[in-house]
Design an enzyme around this catalytic site. Structure first.
Site: not given
Ligand code: NAD
Length: 334
Positions: A82, A155, A226
């Site tokens: 998050g 994280y 950022r």
């Molecule tokens: P998001 O939270 O919208 O999507 C992650 C999804 O993973 C969620 O829909 C959640 O329900 C699912 N999930 C969590 N636990 C689970 C489980 N046990 N089984 C199945 N599904 C599960 O996040 P996002 O912004 O779409 O990010 C996607 C990826 O990119 C993540 O790994 C995040 O750490 C990485 N990331 C995102 C950002 C960003 O700015 N959005 C930045 C750096 C890294």
């Protein structure tokens, strides 16, 4: 004789989430047969996946069931994550580490057993050492500055563990995993309320709810820096990286660094409202962070181009419409 074309198949883990939902749509547009997997359906959009399976990737048996053949491409985006309010408060540390590590351990090992070679892992700028990001004007996020590791959140520690896991599978099991270090991805269809939202969405929501003359709350002094990358450019970088031969972690982010105050002022200007900024205490993360795109420029001969304002205009418009919809339905709670 009729030529039978077999579609390539892709698996998107985390397809009910923000980036995963956009990615699944993009892969469909490219002609892939797409399976999405998540704990939940996408909140804002009907999925275009050919197969969408609800379930928990922490469960090894479930992972074996959904990774049931040799997918051509697997994108592992599922994570317990998050914005700052979720990741930096400390309250979710154990869950973040346990849940995301289990997902990565399961997905990667099942892929190896299915002889899948191409798995992309979504790492994060949060792996970079805190001591290189104390100065808001000159943060160092070059890929080779990651070690000695010292992320400022659990994280980030889970991400750095999992990066190493994917790279170890490359070495020991002849896989071609790719590691993307995302820097603050934003856009429509992302979380914008409920506690897991990130700064662009949270600020957009506050502005959408405000009236002329109001103040909106910003955590900290707003001088922390950022950069933010629009989701379409993130997808372009992700697909280019997946289909490259780059076996080392690469930043996917924007180099257009702004302070949080500047971001808030940009969004206020986009809204056309007359608002003030009110600084309040809150979880912040590092003092400065910016993508360093030298490596991606060199290795992929590509980098994101779109100015911040373009994506922010689209994002604000979408969040303002969501807020208005919920207000009309009388269901909005801040
Ligand atoms: P998001 O939270 O919208 O999507 C992650 C999804 O993973 C969620 O829909 C959640 O329900 C699912 N999930 C969590 N636990 C689970 C489980 N046990 N089984 C199945 N599904 C599960 O996040 P996002 O912004 O779409 O990010 C996607 C990826 O990119 C993540 O790994 C995040 O750490 C990485 N990331 C995102 C950002 C960003 O700015 N959005 C930045 C750096 C890294």
């Amino acid at each position: 004789m009729t030529k039978v074309t077999v579609k390539k198949s892709a698996l998107v883990c985390g397809a009910g989430g923000f980036i995963g939902g956009h990615l699944a749509n993009r892969l469909k547009q490219e002609g892939f047969w797409v399976r999405g997997v998540d704990l939940k359906h996408g909140e804002f959009e009907n999925s275009t996946c050919d197969s969408f399976i609800l379930g928990d990737l922490r469960d090894r048996t479930f992972a074996e069931d959904v990774i049931d053949h040799k997918f051509d491409e697997v994108y592992q985006l599922a994570a317990d994550m998050g914005g700052a309010g979720y990741v930096f408060s400390g309250a979710n540390d154990a869950n973040v580490m346990h849940n995301s590590a289990l997902i990565n351990l399961n997905v990667l090992d099942v892929c190896k057993n299915r002889d899948i070679k191409s798995v992309l892992f979504s790492s994060s700028a949060c792996i970079y050492p805190e001591h290189n990001q104390l100065d808001p004007d000159t943060p160092n996020c070059a890929e080779d500055s990651a070690y000695p590791a010292s992320p400022d959140s659990e994280y980030g520690w889970e991400k750095i563990f999992s990066e190493r896991l994917y790279l170890a599978y490359n070495r020991n099991f002849d896989m071609n995993c790719r590691v993307a270090r995302y820097h603050n991805i934003f856009g429509p269809y992302g979380t914008w309320t409920g506690g897991k939202e990130k700064a662009p969405a949270a600020i957009s929501r506050k502005i959408a709810l405000a009236q002329d003359g109001d103040s909106i709350d910003i955590w900290g002094d707003g001088l922390q820096t950022r950069s933010f990358l629009y989701v379409d450019e993130c997808l372009e970088g992700t697909l280019r990286l997946m289909r490259s031969d780059i076996g080392e972690p690469v930043n996917i982010g924007s180099e257009e660094m702004v302070t949080i105050n500047e971001l808030a002022m940009l969004l206020i200007a986009i809204s056309g409202k007359d608002l003030k900024i009110n600084h309040i205490p809150g979880p912040l993360g590092v003092r400065g962070r910016n993508s360093d795109n030298r490596l991606i420029r060199k290795l992929l001969d590509w980098e994101p181009q779109e100015p911040l304002i373009t994506g922010m205009e689209r994002t604000y418009k979408w969040i303002a419409a969501e807020v208005a919809k919920q207000q009309t339905a009388g269901s909005f709670t801040v």
